[in-house]
Each structure stands twice: as structure tokens, then as C-alpha cells.
Design an enzyme around this catalytic site. Sequence first.
Site, PDB file in Angstrom:
ATOM      1  CG  ASN A 163      -1.519   1.202   1.475  1.00 31.04           C
ATOM      2  OD1 ASN A 163      -1.808   1.808   2.670  1.00 31.04           O
ATOM      3  ND2 ASN A 163      -1.904   1.953   0.501  1.00 31.04           N
ATOM      4  CE1 TYR A 221     -13.279  10.533   1.039  1.00 29.72           C
ATOM      5  CE2 TYR A 221     -11.311  10.639   0.231  1.00 29.72           C
ATOM      6  CZ  TYR A 221     -12.610  10.247   0.205  1.00 29.72           C
ATOM      7  OH  TYR A 221     -13.177   9.852  -1.156  1.00 29.72           O
TER       8      TYR A 221
END
Length: 507
Positions: free
Chosen positions: A144, A284
Site C-alpha cells: 500500500n 477522509y
Amino acid sequence: MSHAKVNETARQAPEQPPLWTGRFYNEGVDHDHDLWMDKLKEECGVFGVYGHSEASHLAYYGLHALQHRGQESCGICTSDVGNFHYHRGMGLVKEVFDNEFLQRLQGENAIGHVRYSTSGESKLANAQPLVFKYKEGDLAIATNGNLVNAKELRHKLERQGSIFQTSSDTEVVAHLIARSQHERIEDAVKEALQEVKGAYAFLFLTKDKLVAAADPHGLRPFVMGRLGDAYIFASETCAFDAVGAVYERDILPGEMIVLSQDGYREDRFAQVERRATCAMEYIYFARPDSDIDAINIHSARKRMGRQLATEAFVDADVVTGVPDSSISAAIGFAEQTGIPYELGLIKNRYTGRTFIQPSQELREQGVKMKLSAVRKVVEGKRVVMIDDSIVRGTTSLRIVNLLREAGATEVHVRISSPPFMNPCYYGIDTPNREELIAAMKTVEEIRQKINADSLHFLSKEGLLQSIGREHEPHETKHGMCMACFDHDYPTQLYLEKEQSPVSGSRS
Ligand code: SF4
């Protein structure tokens, strides 16, 4: 209604006349690009298991919990007494895997991945985990993040004879490992990671070992947990809850965990450079039920909403949040001001990835397909609309207009982050700087562009305070990356137009 908790300076925000003169929610929207929801795109998610008889099933549930981090492709690779089994596909975890596939993925160790393409094209060859043969056997890699010097390293390796099968950064690391003279995978990984720069949470799987490593800045979240005797690794703690694992700790910047038949071992491939956890994870990306560095995301977002209320109070009848990521901040804003929180906007959860692209005429219905304003809640009301960020501004305009069309008399926009002015090079898909509205316009110009009665962004100081991470004396910005707000990149950047690495904090 009590607004007693709000400070007095915030109360004195100048009144502005309502701007709404249009008739349609999409009036004024620039249709040059088809962006229904102009949001930043999450990066990827990784999940790993070492030492559990149902490793593939655990990976399936773990990846399902991480699905918000990538919806384009996914994959799981298991190792089973020396044999590798893997399956990858385009689509959601529930679409790519079924029970039959999972039964075939035998073995007690597994790594899995959900992907939104941040580098490399969106195609199956780039779906992870990527599986390679190298001199010591099979090697699977899931990551990631984004390597800022991947192109440079790729060119160097190609000049030295390496042949690449994919356009993924991850393959660069595989080639570096393959070229290492070390026999033990952990030594080869260490050597490879000392060459790469950027943001990453890596999982490496061989026939008998699992290695987890986090970048020296700790940019991307990466956590370790336990399920009985098994070790579990994940991008976010919400994946632990999905499989019943217990959170143990975050993987530290520059740290490497090695699991093998010899047991558990902690190692380091780099010293912590400057700790810089991605602030946007708190704002977010991460799920509200996840914790990063032991800070709960929902609670941090609520504090952002509270802080926003003290920095930019406005009197209104209802507070609403743009679902889903802004709801926590909207609750915080409502709690701080005493203005009731209402579900003024509802998200349609079933449009999904396979939603048919509309014709040109119907394209303008785009946001309406994803979001609806609740007329009975907002009609005749002064609405505070909380959103987590503004990227290009097109979606904000549409949502403001949706609320007005449903009868809102005033729409005051409050953003629970500072203006997003700089692209991210660490695994978040962001537009060019010229497309970021906050980079090109003043707050007042943005207010006009999105048709709001008033607009305020959370301050940088307010954001750091709301996240609530302890400020260690040797750290800057409470150990957070804020580069998309302040251009202070924690690493060198290797921009294509530059001939050589440039400092990360140019202005
Ligand atoms: S630049 Fe912004 S989005 Fe990228 S890692 Fe830093 S804080 Fe996160």
C-alpha cells in the site's frame, strides 16, 4: 437552542446575502470531465496472516473490511508447506472470490490486497499480490503506497538487464530482492528497501516466512494484531474487528517484522527519518471505526468538527454532513454549536462500480444518482454543510445546489481540513496542481464558485490539535504529513520534469 460553547469571535462572522439565483443543481458546473463525486481516491489496502489454518478465509474477511481502500482489483496468495496458491481478479472482494476459490487457497500463511491503481495501469497484470520466482523460490508481495523513485530505479534496473512484466512499482522491489546476494529473504528485503523512497506498507510472503515493513516516515498506516497464536497484519484496525483479531500495535516507521518457524522477530531496515503519518487518513481515507496510532478516526473527525465550529461559527437551523466521511465532523460541529445534526443528504449505496455510464444528457444527473437532499429536512432552513475536503470544487457546487433545490434558504459550507493545494506523491490519486481549486483560487473565489453563502476551512493548527497525536520534542507537526496543505513533503520528490531528486519542501 444553545450556542454557548462557541467562542465569541467565531460568532461575529459577517453576514452574507444568499447567492442562490439559479434553478438547477448543476448550474455552473464545468462538464469538461465526468466526475460524479470529485473525491480523492483511496490508495490500497493490505492484509496478512501468519500461522492460522483458515488463512485464506481470514484474508477474505479482512480485505472485505478494507474494501473502501480500493475497489478495482484484489487478490490473495497463500503458502502451504512450500506451495503457493493465489488468485487475483478485477472487481470487489465479494465478486472475485467465492467459497470454492477460498478452499483452494490452502495454507496457514496468506497475504492479500485490495487495489485502486495509483501507479501503473488498471489491469489484471497489476493486481496484487504480485507473485515472482526468484533464486530462493516463490515470493509474493503486496503493498500500500507509492515509491517516489520507482521510475528512476526501474530505468537503472532495465539498463542492467532486468525485464519488467508489469508497470507496478512493486515489481521494482521484486527485482531489487532478486538481485540481492543475501539468501535470507529478510536480508534481501532490507537491502531492497534501503534503495526505495516513498510511502509504503509492505507484506512479503515466501514458502515459510512472512515479512512486514513500514516506510521510514510511517506515511501509510500499518498495524499488527493477534488471533490466538496467529499474527495478523492490516492497513487498518477495522480489518481486525472483521476477523476477531486483537490489535497489538502499529508497525513503526522503518521497522520490519519477520515471522518464520523460528518465531517472531523485530528488526529495522532504516532509522526513523521524520515521522509523517498521512493526515488525510484521519480526515477522509480511513474507516471511522479504525484507530491509527491508537487514535480513533471517528473521534478525531468529531474533534475536527468541533474545532471548525469554534473557528468558523455560523448561526443556522441544521447541520448536515456529506456522507459518509463527513458525518463524524458534522456531529462534532453540531455538538459544539448546539445546532441540531440532521441527515440532510443521503447516499445511494447501490450505484456501485458497475453503474452504467450515462449518456451525455443524463450525465448531469450524476450526483443525484449518488446523493439526494432530504427535502423535509432542509426546506426553508439555513443549512451548515460539512465536507471533509474540496478537490476541484465541482462536487461541492453540485451538493450545494442540491440542497438549494430542495429548499434550503442558506447553505454555509464548512470544510474539516485546510485547503488542499498540493498533489500527493505518496499513494493518493490527486489531480495536477492546476486542477486543485484551492491552489488556484482564494477562499472567497471558491465560495463564489461553489455557490455557498459562506465558506471556511479548518486551520492547519486546528487540524493537528484535533487529530490529537502527542507532540514529541524531536518531531515536526506532531509527526504528521501535511504536504497537500503546506507543500512540506517529508521525502525528496523525483518529479519527471526534474533531472535529479529535489528537496521535498520547495515552495
Ligand atoms: S501529501 Fe497529503 S494525502 Fe499525501 S501523504 Fe501527505 S497528508 Fe497524506
